[in-house]
Design an enzyme around this catalytic site. Structure first.
Site: not given
Ligand SMILES: O=C(CO)[C@H](O)[C@H](O)COP(=O)(O)O
Length: 219
Positions: A31-32, A34, A83, A97, A105, A123
């Protein structure tokens, strides 16, 4: 780094990860923002007989709109899960998160034989830093918060799709393994965003000169 450079890096890492998926695989989708670049890259590959499971309604909806065959997570094992992450250390500890999807996840990543993390160059961190996302049981929430004085409910008090309350822990992360163990043993904590290096098999970090592929030991 400008915002558009970061977006280009997210896309580059996601496109590199999409190349790891093969016909017939069972694939977990994270999720997200990226992962949002991963979905069209997968759709473009026109792979055959790939079965997808999703870690959030958001990803599921976007994947379906692109024609990816998403099914309920009722598989014992996945071939690969891909992910994003909020932070990654040189030793491949993650904080996840930021989008509040860390419980699902982790469940999807843990079921995957290969867990691939995709990241832009903003990151990587030398040391993990707060806030650390949490998911807390709604039942007994006040008592759980009393056990975690450094936790705050996230603005708007979002809920996970499973009814958990999303919060963030604001304390130093000197020893991630010890903190993870403490949170795992805290009643009322459904899950947290600390993912250990033992879960991670590949980290793809896009930068100005291309995509660095860290192959880790995983389990
Ligand atoms: O853990 C996550 C969601 O719960 C995301 O993977 C993490 O927040 C990174 O998101 P983005 O790719 O938007 O930077």
């Amino acid at each position: 780094m400008t915002a558009s450079e970061i977006e280009a890096q997210k896309r580059a890492a996601a496109e590199a990860a999409a190349l790891l998926v093969e016909d017939g695989m069972k694939v977990g989708l994270g999720t997200g923002s990226t992962v949002a670049y991963l979905l069209p890259a997968l759709a473009e590959r026109a792979l055959r007989e790939v079965r997808y499971v999703s870690t959030s309604p958001r990803t599921e909806e976007a994947a379906r709109a692109l024609g990816l065959a998403v099914e309920p997570f009722a598989l014992a094992e996945l071939d690969i899960a891909i992910d994003g992450t909020d932070q990654v250390t040189p030793g491949n500890w993650l904080i996840k998160g930021g989008g509040g999807a860390h419980t699902r996840e982790r469940l999807v990543a843990a079921a995957a034989r290969r867990f691939v993390v995709i990241a832009s160059a903003d990151k990587p961190v030398q040391r993990l830093r707060a806030p650390l996302p949490l998911e807390l049981h709604a039942f007994g929430l006040e008592a759980t918060l009393a056990r975690l004085p450094e936790a705050t409910l996230r603005a708007g008090t979002p809920r996970s799709p499973d009814g958990g309350v999303i919060a963030d822990l604001h304390e130093p992360i000197d020893d991630p393994a010890a903190l993870a163990a403490r949170l795992d043993a805290t009643p009322g904590v459904v899950d947290h965003g600390l993912f250990p290096p033992s879960m991670v098999h590949d980290v793809l970090i896009a930068g100005t000169t291309g995509v660095e592929h860290r192959r880790t030991q995983g389990d």
